[in-house]
Design an enzyme around this catalytic site. Structure first.
Site, PDB file in Angstrom:
ATOM      1  N   LYS A 125       0.582  -1.224  -0.047  1.00  0.00           N
ATOM      2  CA  LYS A 125       0.011  -0.027  -0.049  1.00  0.00           C
ATOM      3  C   LYS A 125       0.981   1.379  -0.111  1.00  0.00           C
ATOM      4  CE  LYS A 125      -3.112   2.626   2.709  1.00  0.00           C
ATOM      5  NZ  LYS A 125      -3.197   2.908   4.269  1.00  0.00           N
ATOM      6  N   ASP A 145      -7.277   1.232   0.811  1.00  0.00           N
ATOM      7  CA  ASP A 145      -7.086   1.242   2.048  1.00  0.00           C
ATOM      8  C   ASP A 145      -8.701   1.038   2.554  1.00  0.00           C
ATOM      9  OD1 ASP A 145      -8.795   3.508   1.313  1.00  0.00           O
ATOM     10  OD2 ASP A 145      -8.037   5.013   2.620  1.00  0.00           O
TER      11      ASP A 145
END
Ligand code: SF4
Length: 222
Positions: A134, A152
């Site tokens: 991420k 997310d």
């Protein structure tokens, strides 16, 4: 009963391939200001901010980095102080011991293998200690070279509600989104979902009546 309701809702809005473009277009208009909320002035500050943002809010990170980035300007600066001092300086972002370890490990590899420069390729970013997929995706996208889709908590929730994925695992969600979202939108798409998730499609109480994509959403309550 519930399952037939979901099937009916999906039929009502049509296939995701036909919906993705209008969803993006409308959200681009609705959230024209959608961009990363972290404040940074260069690539190193971007990487540090994203690493610090794990398990806390962007507002909180900005508060801490405002002072941090005055004191720590180069990768060497993070290694020049005792770990306890860095721990104190980032304390308010939470998980400060682990984050200090990650930051120092990352800076060391940055200096040893990348001449102190933040790399732009995902494979290279992933070689830095403490940098997970991420983080690498966020950094690459902000540097103008998105090579994936950031997932997310907001991206996950909205992708599921909009019927763009049935997956729970972020890596599998990203694969679904990579197949669906046109590549030129990989960078902005997560920002659109994040801002829509913060302002309208709120976790507990989505404001479907005020949502610009409610006619394209199988989870709409209106
Ligand atoms: S219609 Fe409701 S559930 Fe669907 S995206 Fe909009 S706010 Fe979220």
């Amino acid at each position: 009963m519930a399952r037939s309701y979901v099937r009916e809702a999906r039929r009502r809005v049509g296939p995701k391939r036909a919906r993705i473009q209008p969803v993006i277009e409308r959200l681009l208009v609705e959230h024209a200001d959608a961009s990363i909320a972290l404040r940074f002035r260069n690539e190193l500050e971007l990487l540090v901010s994203v690493m610090l943002s794990a398990q806390t809010t962007d507002v909180n990170v900005n508060r801490v980095t405002k002072r941090l980035f005055v004191k720590y300007r180069r990768p060497e600066d993070y290694l020049a102080v005792p770990p306890e001092e860095l721990e104190r300086d980032i304390f308010a972002t939470g998980f400060f011991r682990q984050k200090t370890k990650s930051l120092r490990g990352m800076m060391r590899v940055l200096l040893e293998e990348f001449d102190g420069q933040v790399p732009r390729r995902i494979e290279e970013l992933l070689r830095l200690p403490g940098v997970a997929r991420k983080t690498a995706n966020v950094v690459a996208a902000e540097l103008g070279e998105p090579q994936g889709v950031v997932v997310d908590t907001h991206v996950r929730r909205l992708s599921q509600r909009l019927g763009f994925t049935k997956q729970e695992d972020p890596v599998k969600i990203e694969l679904d989104l990579q197949k669906l979202v046109p590549r030129e939108h990989w960078g902005v798409f997560p920002h659109l979902l994040i801002w829509h998730g913060r302002r309208v499609c709120i976790a507990r109480t989505p404001l479907c009546h005020a949502c610009v994509v409610n006619d394209l959403c199988p989870s709409s309550r209106v």
